[in-house]
Design an enzyme around this catalytic site. Structure first.
Site, PDB file in Angstrom:
ATOM      1  N   THR A 232       0.816  -1.213   0.000  1.00 40.47           N
ATOM      2  CA  THR A 232       0.000   0.000   0.000  1.00 40.47           C
ATOM      3  C   THR A 232       0.854   1.269   0.000  1.00 40.47           C
ATOM      4  O   THR A 232       0.328   2.376  -0.085  1.00 40.47           O
ATOM      5  CB  THR A 232      -0.942   0.012   1.213  1.00 40.47           C
ATOM      6  OG1 THR A 232      -0.188  -0.223   2.407  1.00 40.47           O
ATOM      7  CG2 THR A 232      -1.991  -1.089   1.086  1.00 40.47           C
TER       8      THR A 232
ATOM      9  N   HIS B 168       7.147  -0.239   6.714  1.00 40.93           N
ATOM     10  CA  HIS B 168       7.306   0.568   7.922  1.00 40.93           C
ATOM     11  C   HIS B 168       7.542  -0.361   9.103  1.00 40.93           C
ATOM     12  O   HIS B 168       7.590  -1.587   8.940  1.00 40.93           O
ATOM     13  CB  HIS B 168       6.100   1.485   8.140  1.00 40.93           C
ATOM     14  CG  HIS B 168       4.783   0.773   8.156  1.00 40.93           C
ATOM     15  ND1 HIS B 168       4.385  -0.053   9.192  1.00 40.93           N
ATOM     16  CD2 HIS B 168       3.763   0.752   7.263  1.00 40.93           C
ATOM     17  CE1 HIS B 168       3.193  -0.544   8.937  1.00 40.93           C
ATOM     18  NE2 HIS B 168       2.786  -0.076   7.763  1.00 40.93           N
TER      19      HIS B 168
ATOM     20  N   HIS C 178       5.856  -3.737   9.789  1.00 38.52           N
ATOM     21  CA  HIS C 178       6.233  -4.963   9.079  1.00 38.52           C
ATOM     22  C   HIS C 178       7.464  -5.627   9.696  1.00 38.52           C
ATOM     23  O   HIS C 178       7.818  -6.751   9.315  1.00 38.52           O
ATOM     24  CB  HIS C 178       6.560  -4.655   7.609  1.00 38.52           C
ATOM     25  CG  HIS C 178       5.411  -4.073   6.846  1.00 38.52           C
ATOM     26  ND1 HIS C 178       5.351  -2.736   6.498  1.00 38.52           N
ATOM     27  CD2 HIS C 178       4.279  -4.643   6.360  1.00 38.52           C
ATOM     28  CE1 HIS C 178       4.236  -2.512   5.812  1.00 38.52           C
ATOM     29  NE2 HIS C 178       3.571  -3.645   5.719  1.00 38.52           N
TER      30      HIS C 178
ATOM     31  N   LYS D  89      -9.152  -1.237  10.591  1.00 42.18           N
ATOM     32  CA  LYS D  89      -9.451   0.046   9.966  1.00 42.18           C
ATOM     33  C   LYS D  89     -10.910   0.431  10.209  1.00 42.18           C
ATOM     34  O   LYS D  89     -11.808  -0.403  10.149  1.00 42.18           O
ATOM     35  CB  LYS D  89      -9.204  -0.023   8.449  1.00 42.18           C
ATOM     36  CG  LYS D  89      -7.751  -0.309   8.078  1.00 42.18           C
ATOM     37  CD  LYS D  89      -6.848   0.822   8.498  1.00 42.18           C
ATOM     38  CE  LYS D  89      -5.399   0.540   8.161  1.00 42.18           C
ATOM     39  NZ  LYS D  89      -4.500   1.617   8.607  1.00 42.18           N
TER      40      LYS D  89
ATOM     41  N   ARG E  32     -10.066   1.508   2.908  1.00 40.62           N
ATOM     42  CA  ARG E  32      -8.765   1.960   2.447  1.00 40.62           C
ATOM     43  C   ARG E  32      -8.868   2.618   1.070  1.00 40.62           C
ATOM     44  O   ARG E  32      -9.768   2.303   0.294  1.00 40.62           O
ATOM     45  CB  ARG E  32      -7.786   0.782   2.355  1.00 40.62           C
ATOM     46  CG  ARG E  32      -7.378   0.197   3.691  1.00 40.62           C
ATOM     47  CD  ARG E  32      -6.462  -0.986   3.476  1.00 40.62           C
ATOM     48  NE  ARG E  32      -6.147  -1.677   4.713  1.00 40.62           N
ATOM     49  CZ  ARG E  32      -5.004  -1.565   5.358  1.00 40.62           C
ATOM     50  NH1 ARG E  32      -4.089  -0.734   4.900  1.00 40.62           N
ATOM     51  NH2 ARG E  32      -4.779  -2.242   6.463  1.00 40.62           N
TER      52      ARG E  32
ATOM     53  N   GLN F  19      -7.436 -13.749   0.527  1.00 39.06           N
ATOM     54  CA  GLN F  19      -6.263 -14.153   1.294  1.00 39.06           C
ATOM     55  C   GLN F  19      -6.277 -15.659   1.561  1.00 39.06           C
ATOM     56  O   GLN F  19      -5.227 -16.311   1.530  1.00 39.06           O
ATOM     57  CB  GLN F  19      -6.183 -13.386   2.621  1.00 39.06           C
ATOM     58  CG  GLN F  19      -4.916 -13.707   3.410  1.00 39.06           C
ATOM     59  CD  GLN F  19      -4.683 -12.766   4.568  1.00 39.06           C
ATOM     60  OE1 GLN F  19      -4.889 -11.553   4.451  1.00 39.06           O
ATOM     61  NE2 GLN F  19      -4.260 -13.309   5.698  1.00 39.06           N
TER      62      GLN F  19
ATOM     63  N   ASP G   7      -3.408  -9.294  14.254  1.00 36.72           N
ATOM     64  CA  ASP G   7      -4.597  -8.697  13.642  1.00 36.72           C
ATOM     65  C   ASP G   7      -5.032  -9.455  12.385  1.00 36.72           C
ATOM     66  O   ASP G   7      -6.087  -9.187  11.826  1.00 36.72           O
ATOM     67  CB  ASP G   7      -4.371  -7.217  13.328  1.00 36.72           C
ATOM     68  CG  ASP G   7      -3.164  -6.962  12.432  1.00 36.72           C
ATOM     69  OD1 ASP G   7      -2.399  -7.919  12.177  1.00 36.72           O
ATOM     70  OD2 ASP G   7      -2.984  -5.826  11.992  1.00 36.72           O
TER      71      ASP G   7
ATOM     72  N   LYS H 135       0.041   0.834  18.917  1.00 37.87           N
ATOM     73  CA  LYS H 135       1.085   0.372  18.001  1.00 37.87           C
ATOM     74  C   LYS H 135       2.285   1.314  18.034  1.00 37.87           C
ATOM     75  O   LYS H 135       2.137   2.526  17.990  1.00 37.87           O
ATOM     76  CB  LYS H 135       0.542   0.276  16.573  1.00 37.87           C
ATOM     77  CG  LYS H 135      -0.410  -0.895  16.364  1.00 37.87           C
ATOM     78  CD  LYS H 135      -0.801  -1.019  14.903  1.00 37.87           C
ATOM     79  CE  LYS H 135      -1.733  -2.210  14.675  1.00 37.87           C
ATOM     80  NZ  LYS H 135      -2.097  -2.366  13.255  1.00 37.87           N
TER      81      LYS H 135
ATOM     82  N   LYS I 144       4.946   5.332  15.490  1.00 40.34           N
ATOM     83  CA  LYS I 144       4.384   6.621  15.087  1.00 40.34           C
ATOM     84  C   LYS I 144       5.323   7.739  15.513  1.00 40.34           C
ATOM     85  O   LYS I 144       5.759   7.798  16.653  1.00 40.34           O
ATOM     86  CB  LYS I 144       2.998   6.831  15.713  1.00 40.34           C
ATOM     87  CG  LYS I 144       1.942   5.849  15.218  1.00 40.34           C
ATOM     88  CD  LYS I 144       1.656   6.039  13.746  1.00 40.34           C
ATOM     89  CE  LYS I 144       0.550   5.108  13.258  1.00 40.34           C
ATOM     90  NZ  LYS I 144       0.312   5.247  11.817  1.00 40.34           N
ATOM     91  N   THR I 145       5.631   8.633  14.583  1.00 43.80           N
ATOM     92  CA  THR I 145       6.523   9.756  14.862  1.00 43.80           C
ATOM     93  C   THR I 145       5.793  11.062  14.602  1.00 43.80           C
ATOM     94  O   THR I 145       4.626  11.067  14.208  1.00 43.80           O
ATOM     95  CB  THR I 145       7.774   9.690  13.970  1.00 43.80           C
ATOM     96  OG1 THR I 145       7.385   9.994  12.612  1.00 43.80           O
ATOM     97  CG2 THR I 145       8.414   8.307  14.011  1.00 43.80           C
TER      98      THR I 145
END
Length: 404
Positions: A41, A46, A49, A83, A87, A173, A194, A229, A232-233
């Site tokens: 995506t 990031h 993963h 989500k 998406r 999937q 998840d 999670k 995150k910055t």
């Protein structure tokens, strides 16, 4: 060779399994082809993963064969798991570009040479040519809608709206697992916790066609002590691409994690031996910073290489202890404009996304320039701020930018 199950369990990766006893026995007696899926995506992986790639590496080191599936087909739908909204749909061209970028990052974690060489497959190769009626008759008929709606990944979306388009993700999937099972002898699907519902879907599908050797295992998500999670910055996601998140910023993120996360991060995201991890995680108070430095260096080395990790370490030392050099510190080029307002400098550096938020940071005492607190939103930088040829703009105690 060590049973990888024991390694994964000792390091705290394992969250849920479909058949615990059979999986452990399987790992102990044969080389297991397994797959981990990544939806392309974005044009970079990031930190979300990261755990998947570490698991794949541990598995391969113990003799098992990684199949890394990039979801060029499923990315056209988007996984609804976790989500609240649908998406964004991506074009085929964007997806193909992202796939090529991601492949280069995966190569840092698994080997594509040797007896149990990893392979990369793209589910666009088999999903995009499926005929809808045939697929729904052969695959869709084996899924219970009632059971699917009870799955956590769908249940949380029912109130905000779940499209049939998204609902088909689980079928896709699950079909991926069946395809890889039949083509490559893949017996195990692994993924973050998840993905549990989707993984069960694939295991059940293979067993419904009369095979009894398909399995699923999920591992922990990387979270803070509050259960949020990690990764995150100020600028958003913590990317593995140095063009999106510099090695210095990447290093600093791990250097500044909360004390309670040090042990978990060392277990999940480094290859440090457990005896070292146990020793380092027992450090208390200010001594835990020694462990954080090692964590930051080891993780940055894995993703960006030892040279970049050393540069990031040097830049960090230059700021926090007065030793090292600042060359690798995130730098903002002012293009000769030394007379820039503090508000504009904050926005230009990315510390704040807007002038309004920049003003708030200043008035709340969150901004320093060359270690001096700036509280005047009208402050304009001048020559005296660049006495060494640069100025250090700082938010709080952890975020630094060099203005040149």
């Amino acid at each position: 060779m060590a049973n990888v199950f024991d390694i994964l369990e000792e390091r705290g990766y394992v969250e849920q399994m479909t058949h615990p006893k059979e999986i452990k026995e399987l790992f102990g007696k044969e080389s297991v082809p397994f797959y981990i899926g990544i939806d392309p995506t974005a044009d970079s992986l990031h930190v979300g993963h990261f755990v998947s790639l570490m698991v794949a590496s541990h598995m391969q080191k113990c003799g098992h064969k990684p199949i890394i599936l990039v979801g060029g087909g499923t990315a056209t739908i988007g996984d609804p798991s976790g989500k609240t909204d649908m998406r964004k749909m991506l074009t085929r061209e964007t997806i193909n570009h992202n796939v090529e970028c991601i492949k280069k990052q995966i190569e840092k974690f698994v080997s594509f040479d040797g007896e149990n060489a990893a392979i990369i497959v793209n589910n666009a190769d088999w999903l995009l040519d499926l005929k809808f009626i045939d697929f729904m008759r052969d695959i869709g008929s084996l899924f219970s809608v009632n059971k699917m709606l009870a799955a956590e990944c769908y249940k949380q979306r029912l109130e905000t709206g779940l499209t049939f388009f998204e609902m088909s993700y689980m079928l896709m999937q699950s079909y991926d697992f069946l395809y890889l099972y039949e083509k490559y002898g893949c017996k195990l699907q692994m993924g973050g916790n998840d993905q549990w519902s989707n993984i069960i879907g694939g295991v059940d599908l293979i067993r419904k066609i009369g095979k009894d050797d398909s399995f699923g295992l999920t591992f922990k998500l990387l979270t803070t002590k509050e259960g949020k999670k990690m990764g995150k910055t100020e600028k958003g996601a913590l990317w593995l691409d140095p063009a999106k998140t510099s090695p210095y910023e990447f290093y600093q993120y791990w250097r500044n994690i909360e004390d309670e996360s040090v042990e978990n991060v060392m277990k999940l995201l480094t290859f440090l031996p457990m005896e070292n991890i146990n020793e380092l995680s027992s450090l208390k108070d200010e001594h835990i910073n020694d462990a954080k430095k090692i964590v930051a260096f080891e993780i940055t080395k894995l993703v960006h290489g030892e040279d970049e990790a050393k540069k990031a370490e040097d830049a960090s030392n230059a700021l926090f202890s007065g030793t090292g050099n600042l060359d690798s510190m995130p730098t903002v080029d002012l293009n000769g404009n030394r007379f820039i307002s503090i508000v504009d400098a904050i926005v230009l550096s990315g510390i704040a996304p807007s002038k309004g938020q920049a003003r708030t940071l200043v008035t709340q005492g969150g901004i320093s320039l060359n270690d001096e607190k700036i509280t005047d939103i009208g402050y304009v930088l001048s020559d005296r701020d660049f006495s060494d040829g640069y100025a250090i703009l700082k938010k709080g105690k952890k975020i630094f930018y060099k203005l040149v």
